[in-house]
Design a protein around this motif. Sequence first.
Motif, short mmCIF file in Angstrom:
data_model
loop_
_atom_site.label_atom_id
_atom_site.label_comp_id
_atom_site.label_asym_id
_atom_site.label_seq_id
_atom_site.Cartn_x
_atom_site.Cartn_y
_atom_site.Cartn_z
N ALA A 167 0.83 -1.22 0.00
CA ALA A 167 0.00 0.00 0.00
C ALA A 167 0.86 1.26 0.00
N GLU A 168 1.97 1.17 -0.70
CA GLU A 168 2.87 2.32 -0.82
C GLU A 168 2.62 2.94 -2.19
N ASP A 169 1.85 3.99 -2.22
CA ASP A 169 1.42 4.59 -3.48
C ASP A 169 2.51 5.51 -4.03
N ARG A 170 3.65 4.88 -4.37
CA ARG A 170 4.77 5.63 -4.93
C ARG A 170 4.43 6.08 -6.36
N ASP A 171 4.99 7.18 -6.78
CA ASP A 171 4.75 7.70 -8.13
C ASP A 171 5.53 6.84 -9.13
N ILE A 172 4.80 5.96 -9.82
CA ILE A 172 5.44 5.02 -10.76
C ILE A 172 4.76 5.11 -12.12
N VAL A 173 5.57 5.23 -13.16
CA VAL A 173 5.09 5.11 -14.53
C VAL A 173 5.72 3.85 -15.11
N PHE A 174 4.87 2.93 -15.57
CA PHE A 174 5.33 1.64 -16.09
C PHE A 174 4.99 1.60 -17.58
N VAL A 175 6.03 1.57 -18.43
CA VAL A 175 5.86 1.52 -19.88
C VAL A 175 6.39 0.17 -20.36
N HIS A 176 5.49 -0.63 -20.93
CA HIS A 176 5.88 -1.97 -21.40
C HIS A 176 5.70 -2.07 -22.91
N SER A 177 6.70 -2.61 -23.57
CA SER A 177 6.66 -2.81 -25.03
C SER A 177 6.49 -4.29 -25.34
N ALA A 178 5.64 -4.57 -26.35
CA ALA A 178 5.37 -5.95 -26.75
C ALA A 178 5.20 -6.02 -28.26
N ARG A 179 5.26 -7.23 -28.79
CA ARG A 179 5.07 -7.39 -30.24
C ARG A 179 3.65 -7.00 -30.64
N THR A 180 2.66 -7.59 -29.95
CA THR A 180 1.25 -7.31 -30.24
C THR A 180 0.50 -7.19 -28.91
N PHE A 204 1.15 0.83 -22.61
CA PHE A 204 1.65 -0.27 -23.43
C PHE A 204 1.95 0.24 -24.84
N VAL A 205 3.07 -0.21 -25.37
CA VAL A 205 3.49 0.14 -26.72
C VAL A 205 3.66 -1.15 -27.51
N CYS A 206 2.86 -1.34 -28.55
CA CYS A 206 2.89 -2.58 -29.33
C CYS A 206 3.47 -2.33 -30.71
N GLU A 207 4.36 -3.22 -31.12
CA GLU A 207 5.00 -3.10 -32.43
C GLU A 207 3.97 -3.12 -33.55
N ARG A 208 2.98 -4.00 -33.41
CA ARG A 208 1.90 -4.10 -34.40
C ARG A 208 0.63 -4.56 -33.71
N THR A 219 0.88 2.11 -31.18
CA THR A 219 1.49 1.14 -32.08
C THR A 219 2.80 1.70 -32.60
N GLY A 220 3.85 0.88 -32.56
CA GLY A 220 5.16 1.33 -33.01
C GLY A 220 6.23 0.96 -32.00
N PHE A 221 7.20 1.83 -31.83
CA PHE A 221 8.31 1.57 -30.92
C PHE A 221 8.49 2.75 -29.96
N LEU A 222 9.06 2.47 -28.81
CA LEU A 222 9.33 3.53 -27.84
C LEU A 222 10.37 4.49 -28.42
N SER A 223 10.09 5.76 -28.35
CA SER A 223 11.00 6.79 -28.84
C SER A 223 11.03 7.92 -27.82
N ALA A 245 18.54 -7.21 -25.41
CA ALA A 245 19.68 -6.31 -25.54
C ALA A 245 19.43 -5.15 -26.51
N PRO A 246 18.84 -5.38 -27.71
CA PRO A 246 18.59 -4.25 -28.62
C PRO A 246 17.65 -3.21 -28.02
N TYR A 247 16.66 -3.68 -27.27
CA TYR A 247 15.72 -2.75 -26.62
C TYR A 247 16.44 -1.89 -25.60
N MET A 248 17.27 -2.51 -24.78
CA MET A 248 17.97 -1.75 -23.74
C MET A 248 18.95 -0.76 -24.34
#
Length: 383
Positions: A167-180, A204-208, A219-223, A245-248
């Motif tokens: 119950a620790e409401d820390r300020d968190i932004v979670f961005v996850h990338s996936a194929r679909t 969420f950021v999806c490649e397609r 839709t696309g890639f993180l920029s 590794a390419p993502y990082m």
Amino acid sequence: MMRDAAQFHPLDPSDSRVTRPAFWGALPERWTSEVEETLVCCHVWQETHDVKSFFLRSPQGRTFSFEPGQFLTLELEIDGEPINRCYTISSSPARPHTLSITVKRVPGGKVSNWLHDNLRPGVSLRVLGPAGEFTCARHPAPKYLFLSAGSGVTPLMSMSRAHHDLAEDRDIVFVHSARTPDDIIFARELELIASSRANFRTSFVCERVGARTDWSGVTGFLSLPLLKLIAPDFMEREIFTCGPAPYMKAVRDLLDEAGFARERYHEESFSFETLSAHADAPAASPPAESESSAETASFTITFAKSRREIQCGAQQTVLDAARQAGVRLASSCSQGMCGTCKVKLVSGQVDMKHSGGIRQREIDQGMALLCCSKPLSDLVVDK
């Protein structure tokens, strides 16, 4: 409507129909792999079409203590061959009676396919750990940015679950990338956490789009421009990144472009799920008798905590010698990359040729990777 307490009739614990979980009753002991080598699978959950979560518990009812983001080392035998493989714990340390690993089935992957096909409730595994330094617990901050791709979501999910459970409401932004959209792991749970915590936001950021026709997300890639839209204040946040590794590398490049301070950037530096074939190679043989006396010199390796002593040839790595002597040590890549076998040298010197799995400040503090360290003297290892 309130019910009279007298209407409640709890079952008698002595009733043979009742199975009491081992953790009900007296406060259980803490689990360590040195005391209890095996854990048993108690549940399997299909996360996506090619990802499963495997829940493990202590047969003796012991509880788990770890930092969110740490990993376990599984000691497996597949087709008669011993294989060690590391998987990040995806569960929350605030739920200490079980822990989970979340595994993506990798085409041709010996370990991930074996786990998907064979690990089911009742099956036991030999386990070492937990270990690892990729954890927000060691970097407290008022605001975090979690960036993940694919199965790299697991350590960041453990961190998110921990904050939620406590119950620790820390300020968190979670961005996850996936194929679909269908490949997003933990999508529903992340949305649930976001709906119940005012300061937790997910994107969420999806490649397609894939087979989904109702996808309204990105839709696309993180920029860098996209990151600025999702988290305009990302320059003020502590950033944790995990993924292929390419993502990082792409994340590092965009953060460098923005001028982000590297001391507030943390990443899981090795993908345990896609280890090279070299990781499964058998231990090296001892030096041949025809080699020079310097090469055939033998040193005593003392493991301080387990009180074991072994002999190690000058041309052997300490890890190889330990394996041959039956000493259980956490290891994975065998190339000095993952840092799983990192230990503190109490005394002695080694010739270590690593591949990035240890930092210079750690070497200066007397740490070493046993998989790529050959003894130059007798050693005392804090293990």
